[in-house]
Design a protein around this motif. Structure first.
Motif, PDB file in Angstrom:
ATOM      1  N   GLU A  45      49.575-121.903  24.023  1.00  0.00           N
ATOM      2  CA  GLU A  45      48.952-123.011  23.293  1.00  0.00           C
ATOM      3  C   GLU A  45      48.245-123.972  24.250  1.00  0.00           C
ATOM      4  O   GLU A  45      48.822-124.446  25.235  1.00  0.00           O
ATOM      5  N   GLY A  46      46.961-124.239  23.978  1.00  0.00           N
ATOM      6  CA  GLY A  46      46.178-125.165  24.774  1.00  0.00           C
ATOM      7  C   GLY A  46      45.641-124.597  26.071  1.00  0.00           C
ATOM      8  O   GLY A  46      44.934-125.298  26.802  1.00  0.00           O
ATOM      9  N   ARG A  47      45.928-123.347  26.369  1.00  0.00           N
ATOM     10  CA  ARG A  47      45.456-122.754  27.613  1.00  0.00           C
ATOM     11  C   ARG A  47      44.127-122.040  27.425  1.00  0.00           C
ATOM     12  O   ARG A  47      43.840-121.522  26.348  1.00  0.00           O
ATOM     13  N   LYS A  48      43.327-121.999  28.496  1.00  0.00           N
ATOM     14  CA  LYS A  48      42.065-121.265  28.493  1.00  0.00           C
ATOM     15  C   LYS A  48      42.332-119.860  29.024  1.00  0.00           C
ATOM     16  O   LYS A  48      42.802-119.699  30.156  1.00  0.00           O
ATOM     17  N   ILE A  49      42.027-118.872  28.204  1.00  0.00           N
ATOM     18  CA  ILE A  49      42.364-117.488  28.529  1.00  0.00           C
ATOM     19  C   ILE A  49      41.124-116.610  28.407  1.00  0.00           C
ATOM     20  O   ILE A  49      40.356-116.723  27.446  1.00  0.00           O
ATOM     21  N   LEU A  50      40.953-115.733  29.378  1.00  0.00           N
ATOM     22  CA  LEU A  50      39.883-114.742  29.356  1.00  0.00           C
ATOM     23  C   LEU A  50      40.486-113.357  29.198  1.00  0.00           C
ATOM     24  O   LEU A  50      41.379-112.976  29.958  1.00  0.00           O
ATOM     25  N   GLU A  51      39.986-112.616  28.206  1.00  0.00           N
ATOM     26  CA  GLU A  51      40.371-111.210  28.071  1.00  0.00           C
ATOM     27  C   GLU A  51      39.231-110.329  28.527  1.00  0.00           C
ATOM     28  O   GLU A  51      38.110-110.414  28.021  1.00  0.00           O
ATOM     29  N   ILE A  52      39.523-109.451  29.485  1.00  0.00           N
ATOM     30  CA  ILE A  52      38.559-108.471  29.982  1.00  0.00           C
ATOM     31  C   ILE A  52      38.671-107.203  29.143  1.00  0.00           C
ATOM     32  O   ILE A  52      39.768-106.732  28.849  1.00  0.00           O
ATOM     33  N   ALA A  53      37.507-106.613  28.796  1.00  0.00           N
ATOM     34  CA  ALA A  53      37.478-105.405  27.961  1.00  0.00           C
ATOM     35  C   ALA A  53      38.217-105.660  26.652  1.00  0.00           C
ATOM     36  O   ALA A  53      39.141-104.930  26.277  1.00  0.00           O
ATOM     37  N   CYS A  54      37.782-106.701  25.952  1.00  0.00           N
ATOM     38  CA  CYS A  54      38.493-107.158  24.756  1.00  0.00           C
ATOM     39  C   CYS A  54      38.308-106.229  23.566  1.00  0.00           C
ATOM     40  O   CYS A  54      39.048-106.328  22.579  1.00  0.00           O
ATOM     41  N   GLY A  55      37.309-105.339  23.616  1.00  0.00           N
ATOM     42  CA  GLY A  55      37.094-104.427  22.507  1.00  0.00           C
ATOM     43  C   GLY A  55      36.841-105.166  21.208  1.00  0.00           C
ATOM     44  O   GLY A  55      36.028-106.078  21.137  1.00  0.00           O
ATOM     45  N   THR A  56      37.595-104.813  20.184  1.00  0.00           N
ATOM     46  CA  THR A  56      37.420-105.418  18.864  1.00  0.00           C
ATOM     47  C   THR A  56      38.272-106.678  18.673  1.00  0.00           C
ATOM     48  O   THR A  56      38.386-107.176  17.552  1.00  0.00           O
ATOM     49  N   GLY A  57      38.865-107.171  19.751  1.00  0.00           N
ATOM     50  CA  GLY A  57      39.549-108.458  19.686  1.00  0.00           C
ATOM     51  C   GLY A  57      40.992-108.434  19.224  1.00  0.00           C
ATOM     52  O   GLY A  57      41.511-109.456  18.769  1.00  0.00           O
ATOM     53  N   ARG A  58      41.662-107.296  19.355  1.00  0.00           N
ATOM     54  CA  ARG A  58      43.066-107.227  18.913  1.00  0.00           C
ATOM     55  C   ARG A  58      43.912-108.337  19.519  1.00  0.00           C
ATOM     56  O   ARG A  58      44.646-109.043  18.823  1.00  0.00           O
ATOM     57  N   PHE A  59      43.823-108.480  20.829  1.00  0.00           N
ATOM     58  CA  PHE A  59      44.641-109.475  21.526  1.00  0.00           C
ATOM     59  C   PHE A  59      44.009-110.867  21.483  1.00  0.00           C
ATOM     60  O   PHE A  59      44.711-111.872  21.345  1.00  0.00           O
ATOM     61  N   SER A  60      42.698-110.939  21.597  1.00  0.00           N
ATOM     62  CA  SER A  60      42.021-112.236  21.609  1.00  0.00           C
ATOM     63  C   SER A  60      42.275-113.007  20.321  1.00  0.00           C
ATOM     64  O   SER A  60      42.556-114.210  20.346  1.00  0.00           O
ATOM     65  N   VAL A  61      42.167-112.336  19.184  1.00  0.00           N
ATOM     66  CA  VAL A  61      42.417-112.998  17.907  1.00  0.00           C
ATOM     67  C   VAL A  61      43.860-113.460  17.820  1.00  0.00           C
ATOM     68  O   VAL A  61      44.150-114.587  17.390  1.00  0.00           O
ATOM     69  N   MET A  62      44.800-112.642  18.227  1.00  0.00           N
ATOM     70  CA  MET A  62      46.214-113.007  18.212  1.00  0.00           C
ATOM     71  C   MET A  62      46.470-114.266  19.031  1.00  0.00           C
ATOM     72  O   MET A  62      47.162-115.196  18.586  1.00  0.00           O
ATOM     73  N   LEU A  63      45.900-114.339  20.229  1.00  0.00           N
ATOM     74  CA  LEU A  63      46.127-115.487  21.107  1.00  0.00           C
ATOM     75  C   LEU A  63      45.475-116.746  20.555  1.00  0.00           C
ATOM     76  O   LEU A  63      46.031-117.847  20.668  1.00  0.00           O
ATOM     77  N   ALA A  64      44.292-116.605  19.968  1.00  0.00           N
ATOM     78  CA  ALA A  64      43.647-117.758  19.345  1.00  0.00           C
ATOM     79  C   ALA A  64      44.484-118.279  18.182  1.00  0.00           C
ATOM     80  O   ALA A  64      44.575-119.499  17.966  1.00  0.00           O
ATOM     81  N   GLN A  65      45.105-117.388  17.434  1.00  0.00           N
ATOM     82  CA  GLN A  65      45.980-117.803  16.344  1.00  0.00           C
ATOM     83  C   GLN A  65      47.193-118.570  16.856  1.00  0.00           C
ATOM     84  O   GLN A  65      47.772-119.386  16.131  1.00  0.00           O
ATOM     85  N   GLN A  66      47.556-118.331  18.109  1.00  0.00           N
ATOM     86  CA  GLN A  66      48.708-119.016  18.714  1.00  0.00           C
ATOM     87  C   GLN A  66      48.306-120.306  19.423  1.00  0.00           C
ATOM     88  O   GLN A  66      49.137-120.944  20.057  1.00  0.00           O
ATOM     89  N   GLY A  67      47.022-120.684  19.322  1.00  0.00           N
ATOM     90  CA  GLY A  67      46.594-121.977  19.848  1.00  0.00           C
ATOM     91  C   GLY A  67      45.871-121.949  21.168  1.00  0.00           C
ATOM     92  O   GLY A  67      45.567-123.013  21.732  1.00  0.00           O
ATOM     93  N   ALA A  68      45.575-120.772  21.711  1.00  0.00           N
ATOM     94  CA  ALA A  68      44.834-120.693  22.968  1.00  0.00           C
ATOM     95  C   ALA A  68      43.332-120.802  22.703  1.00  0.00           C
ATOM     96  O   ALA A  68      42.856-120.517  21.603  1.00  0.00           O
ATOM     97  N   ASP A  69      42.594-121.241  23.716  1.00  0.00           N
ATOM     98  CA  ASP A  69      41.131-121.182  23.689  1.00  0.00           C
ATOM     99  C   ASP A  69      40.732-119.936  24.466  1.00  0.00           C
ATOM    100  O   ASP A  69      40.944-119.855  25.678  1.00  0.00           O
ATOM    101  N   VAL A  70      40.138-118.977  23.774  1.00  0.00           N
ATOM    102  CA  VAL A  70      39.978-117.633  24.323  1.00  0.00           C
ATOM    103  C   VAL A  70      38.509-117.247  24.427  1.00  0.00           C
ATOM    104  O   VAL A  70      37.706-117.548  23.539  1.00  0.00           O
ATOM    105  N   VAL A  71      38.184-116.569  25.526  1.00  0.00           N
ATOM    106  CA  VAL A  71      36.906-115.878  25.665  1.00  0.00           C
ATOM    107  C   VAL A  71      37.221-114.398  25.800  1.00  0.00           C
ATOM    108  O   VAL A  71      38.046-113.998  26.631  1.00  0.00           O
ATOM    109  N   GLY A  72      36.588-113.580  24.963  1.00  0.00           N
ATOM    110  CA  GLY A  72      36.735-112.137  25.057  1.00  0.00           C
ATOM    111  C   GLY A  72      35.456-111.531  25.594  1.00  0.00           C
ATOM    112  O   GLY A  72      34.376-111.782  25.052  1.00  0.00           O
ATOM    113  N   LEU A  73      35.556-110.766  26.670  1.00  0.00           N
ATOM    114  CA  LEU A  73      34.380-110.165  27.302  1.00  0.00           C
ATOM    115  C   LEU A  73      34.459-108.652  27.216  1.00  0.00           C
ATOM    116  O   LEU A  73      35.510-108.058  27.484  1.00  0.00           O
ATOM    117  N   ASP A  74      33.344-108.037  26.851  1.00  0.00           N
ATOM    118  CA  ASP A  74      33.287-106.585  26.767  1.00  0.00           C
ATOM    119  C   ASP A  74      31.850-106.142  26.994  1.00  0.00           C
ATOM    120  O   ASP A  74      30.909-106.923  26.795  1.00  0.00           O
TER     121      ASP A  74
END
Length: 236
Positions: A45-74
């Motif tokens: 929660e509240g952390r800035k997170i980068l996902e490498i090779a995020c694909g269709t966002g399985r993990f990125s969406v989950m983390l955003a739902q938990q309060g993170a600020d996420v960038v997904g790169l693919d």
């Protein structure tokens, strides 16, 4: 990088999650992978997170739902399009941005994120030290990544794959960490049965295999037989 063109095909994206994560053993591995990522990165929660090779966002969406600020790169535009659709559907598109880019040349300044992670990525790369150094460069704190293990059932499974996968020994992982100036803080070893085989199993059979694996995990052989390892490290 292996599979670069394959992952960018529209027809692959259309069936990607349905074939891998939506039924039977695939649904089980999806849950287990998300648990592993969530535990490695927590609290988010509240952390800035980068996902490498995020694909269709399985993990990125989950983390955003938990309060993170996420960038997904693919590198795949079709994959990113599906990720944006999922983010809108989940109502987290204000906390989640998807970008197309090359993980070897990340478009971010040094120390830009709190955490950077890459799942189902390092088995495809031809220069792992180079990529891991770039992940470490843009992280101010934590890097989490996954490798497929050389001395495991994954070696046999690899023979049946059209692209194959890069497999790693513990010595290679230690060398990658040292080259990236990262200090290992935690490690988890999973899946005696490679998860690519899990998704071909009916749900009940997959659950039975999982119970067997959990029993093996509790023995001294557990870690040494695992086909996948999750590594969590801090930036020195």
């Amino acid at each position: 990088m292996k599979g670069q063109e394959w992952y960018q095909q529209e027809t692959v994206v259309e069936s990607y999650e349905d074939k891998r994560f939506s039924r039977g053993g695939g649904r089980l591995t999806d849950r287990l992978e998300k648990e592993a990522v969530g535990e490695a990165l927590a609290p988010v929660e509240g952390r800035k997170i980068l996902e490498i090779a995020c694909g269709t966002g399985r993990f990125s969406v989950m983390l955003a739902q938990q309060g993170a600020d996420v960038v997904g790169l693919d590198i795949s535009a079709p994959m990113l399009g599906e990720g944006r659709r999922k983010a809108r559907q989940a109502g987290v598109d204000d906390h989640l941005e998807f970008l197309r880019g090359d993980a070897a040349r990340l478009p971010f300044p040094d120390d830009h994120f709190d955490s950077v992670f890459a799942i189902r990525f390092f088995h495809l790369v031809d220069e792992p030290k180079r990529y891991l150094r770039e992940l470490a460069r843009v992280s101010s704190d934590q890097v989490v990544f996954e490798t497929y293990n050389r001395f495991s059932g994954r070696s046999l499974y690899n023979w049946a794959l059209p692209m194959g996968s890069r497999l790693y020994s513990r010595r290679e992982v230690d060398g990658m960490l040292a080259a990236a100036d990262l200090r290992l803080t935690d490690e988890t070893h999973e899946f005696v049965v490679p998860f690519g085989l899990y998704r071909k199993l009916p749900g009940g059979v997959a659950k039975a295999f999982r119970k067997l694996e959990e029993g093996i995990d509790r023995t001294p052989l557990g870690d040494s037989l695992a086909s996948i390892s999750y590594w969590s490290a801090t930036v020195e």
